[in-house]
Design a protein around this motif. Structure first.
Motif, PDB file in Angstrom:
ATOM      1  N   UNK A 125     -57.343-121.888  35.851  1.00 28.76           N
ATOM      2  CA  UNK A 125     -57.831-120.508  35.962  1.00 28.76           C
ATOM      3  C   UNK A 125     -59.045-120.459  36.882  1.00 28.76           C
ATOM      4  N   UNK A 126     -59.917-121.443  36.762  1.00 28.85           N
ATOM      5  CA  UNK A 126     -61.099-121.494  37.635  1.00 28.85           C
ATOM      6  C   UNK A 126     -60.709-121.638  39.106  1.00 28.85           C
ATOM      7  N   UNK A 127     -59.771-122.519  39.387  1.00 31.13           N
ATOM      8  CA  UNK A 127     -59.374-122.726  40.785  1.00 31.13           C
ATOM      9  C   UNK A 127     -58.640-121.509  41.351  1.00 31.13           C
ATOM     10  N   UNK A 128     -57.832-120.859  40.527  1.00 31.10           N
ATOM     11  CA  UNK A 128     -57.167-119.639  40.985  1.00 31.10           C
ATOM     12  C   UNK A 128     -58.173-118.505  41.169  1.00 31.10           C
ATOM     13  N   UNK A 129     -59.238-118.532  40.390  1.00 35.69           N
ATOM     14  CA  UNK A 129     -60.288-117.532  40.542  1.00 35.69           C
ATOM     15  C   UNK A 129     -60.970-117.643  41.903  1.00 35.69           C
ATOM     16  N   UNK A 130     -61.140-118.854  42.412  1.00 39.42           N
ATOM     17  CA  UNK A 130     -61.769-119.021  43.727  1.00 39.42           C
ATOM     18  C   UNK A 130     -60.928-118.385  44.826  1.00 39.42           C
ATOM     19  N   UNK A 131     -59.625-118.533  44.732  1.00 42.47           N
ATOM     20  CA  UNK A 131     -58.733-117.906  45.715  1.00 42.47           C
ATOM     21  C   UNK A 131     -58.803-116.386  45.574  1.00 42.47           C
ATOM     22  N   UNK A 132     -58.798-115.915  44.333  1.00 42.87           N
ATOM     23  CA  UNK A 132     -58.873-114.473  44.081  1.00 42.87           C
ATOM     24  C   UNK A 132     -60.204-113.904  44.547  1.00 42.87           C
ATOM     25  N   UNK A 133     -61.276-114.636  44.355  1.00 43.29           N
ATOM     26  CA  UNK A 133     -62.599-114.171  44.780  1.00 43.29           C
ATOM     27  C   UNK A 133     -62.670-114.001  46.292  1.00 43.29           C
ATOM     28  N   UNK A 134     -62.061-114.915  47.031  1.00 48.05           N
ATOM     29  CA  UNK A 134     -62.045-114.787  48.494  1.00 48.05           C
ATOM     30  C   UNK A 134     -61.301-113.521  48.907  1.00 48.05           C
ATOM     31  N   UNK A 135     -60.159-113.250  48.284  1.00 44.59           N
ATOM     32  CA  UNK A 135     -59.418-112.028  48.584  1.00 44.59           C
ATOM     33  C   UNK A 135     -60.199-110.785  48.163  1.00 44.59           C
ATOM     34  N   UNK A 136     -60.883-110.856  47.026  1.00 42.41           N
ATOM     35  CA  UNK A 136     -61.639-109.703  46.538  1.00 42.41           C
ATOM     36  C   UNK A 136     -62.782-109.360  47.490  1.00 42.41           C
ATOM     37  N   UNK A 137     -63.492-110.378  47.975  1.00 42.26           N
ATOM     38  CA  UNK A 137     -64.584-110.143  48.921  1.00 42.26           C
ATOM     39  C   UNK A 137     -64.044-109.564  50.230  1.00 42.26           C
ATOM     40  N   UNK A 138     -62.928-110.117  50.718  1.00 45.72           N
ATOM     41  CA  UNK A 138     -62.321-109.589  51.942  1.00 45.72           C
ATOM     42  C   UNK A 138     -61.870-108.147  51.767  1.00 45.72           C
ATOM     43  N   UNK A 139     -61.261-107.837  50.613  1.00 43.34           N
ATOM     44  CA  UNK A 139     -60.799-106.470  50.371  1.00 43.34           C
ATOM     45  C   UNK A 139     -61.980-105.495  50.315  1.00 43.34           C
ATOM     46  N   UNK A 140     -63.059-105.875  49.637  1.00 45.47           N
ATOM     47  CA  UNK A 140     -64.224-104.987  49.564  1.00 45.47           C
ATOM     48  C   UNK A 140     -64.869-104.797  50.936  1.00 45.47           C
ATOM     49  N   UNK A 141     -64.925-105.854  51.732  1.00 44.74           N
ATOM     50  CA  UNK A 141     -65.479-105.741  53.080  1.00 44.74           C
ATOM     51  C   UNK A 141     -64.627-104.803  53.938  1.00 44.74           C
ATOM     52  N   UNK A 142     -63.300-104.944  53.861  1.00 44.84           N
ATOM     53  CA  UNK A 142     -62.416-104.042  54.604  1.00 44.84           C
ATOM     54  C   UNK A 142     -62.543-102.605  54.110  1.00 44.84           C
ATOM     55  N   UNK A 143     -62.736-102.434  52.795  1.00 45.97           N
ATOM     56  CA  UNK A 143     -62.907-101.097  52.227  1.00 45.97           C
ATOM     57  C   UNK A 143     -64.181-100.437  52.751  1.00 45.97           C
ATOM     58  N   UNK A 159     -53.702-102.692  52.994  1.00 39.44           N
ATOM     59  CA  UNK A 159     -52.830-102.574  51.815  1.00 39.44           C
ATOM     60  C   UNK A 159     -52.277-103.931  51.394  1.00 39.44           C
ATOM     61  N   UNK A 160     -51.968-104.776  52.377  1.00 39.60           N
ATOM     62  CA  UNK A 160     -51.479-106.116  52.084  1.00 39.60           C
ATOM     63  C   UNK A 160     -52.532-106.923  51.340  1.00 39.60           C
ATOM     64  N   UNK A 161     -53.772-106.888  51.821  1.00 38.20           N
ATOM     65  CA  UNK A 161     -54.866-107.616  51.174  1.00 38.20           C
ATOM     66  C   UNK A 161     -55.147-107.040  49.790  1.00 38.20           C
ATOM     67  N   UNK A 162     -55.098-105.720  49.662  1.00 39.76           N
ATOM     68  CA  UNK A 162     -55.330-105.092  48.357  1.00 39.76           C
ATOM     69  C   UNK A 162     -54.242-105.489  47.361  1.00 39.76           C
ATOM     70  N   UNK A 163     -52.995-105.535  47.804  1.00 39.49           N
ATOM     71  CA  UNK A 163     -51.919-105.953  46.910  1.00 39.49           C
ATOM     72  C   UNK A 163     -52.120-107.392  46.454  1.00 39.49           C
ATOM     73  N   UNK A 164     -52.454-108.281  47.380  1.00 38.94           N
ATOM     74  CA  UNK A 164     -52.672-109.679  47.013  1.00 38.94           C
ATOM     75  C   UNK A 164     -53.827-109.801  46.025  1.00 38.94           C
ATOM     76  N   UNK A 165     -54.878-109.036  46.236  1.00 36.65           N
ATOM     77  CA  UNK A 165     -56.042-109.091  45.349  1.00 36.65           C
ATOM     78  C   UNK A 165     -55.679-108.632  43.951  1.00 36.65           C
ATOM     79  N   UNK A 166     -55.030-107.478  43.847  1.00 34.02           N
ATOM     80  CA  UNK A 166     -54.705-106.948  42.524  1.00 34.02           C
ATOM     81  C   UNK A 166     -53.638-107.782  41.818  1.00 34.02           C
ATOM     82  N   UNK A 167     -52.699-108.332  42.561  1.00 35.90           N
ATOM     83  CA  UNK A 167     -51.686-109.189  41.942  1.00 35.90           C
ATOM     84  C   UNK A 167     -52.317-110.479  41.414  1.00 35.90           C
TER      85      UNK A 167
END
Length: 122
Positions: free
Chosen positions: A35-53, A100-108
């Motif tokens: 869960x911790x390692x998957x969180x790191x991948x999710x965190x990178x997507x979350x930061x990218x999505x917020x920056x794009x937003x 939208x692609x990045x947002x989908x990956x983040x939320x999934x």
């Protein structure tokens, strides 16, 4: 820019990257470290999505226009062929399908993390 058309395959690739990160960096192989390692991948997507937003919301447009205006006023070599409005603003450069692609990956990935946390704590 070429995107992978099937977003579900890309989601599996992201989970695979999290698994590789888990296998290479976890001291003990258990669900918590996965869960911790998957969180790191999710965190990178979350930061990218917020920056794009933020960029898509036209936050940096005023700042970049001000710098362009200041440079054109203070420049000794004025280029009369280039107008301030000719160059695109940062918000115009953001592709909506890419966002939208990045947002989908983040939320999934967030949903996947939530399900794994429910399994871990139950």
């Amino acid at each position: 820019m070429v995107y992978i058309k099937n977003k579900w395959i890309f989601l599996l690739i992201n989970i695979f990257v999290g698994t590789i990160l888990f296998l290479t960096s976890a001291p003990v192989y258990n669900l918590r470290h996965f869960i911790d390692s998957l969180f790191y991948v999710t965190l990178a997507y979350f930061i990218l999505m917020l920056f794009l937003f933020i960029i898509k919301g036209r936050f940096f447009d005023g700042i970049s226009w001000s710098f362009r205006r200041f440079r054109s006023v203070m420049s000794k070599k004025r280029d009369y062929l280039v107008e301030l409005g000719d160059t695109p603003m940062p918000s115009d450069r953001i592709s909506i399908p890419f966002y939208r692609f990045i947002a989908f990956q983040t939320f999934a990935l967030l949903v996947t993390l939530t399900l794994l946390l429910v399994v871990y704590y139950s």
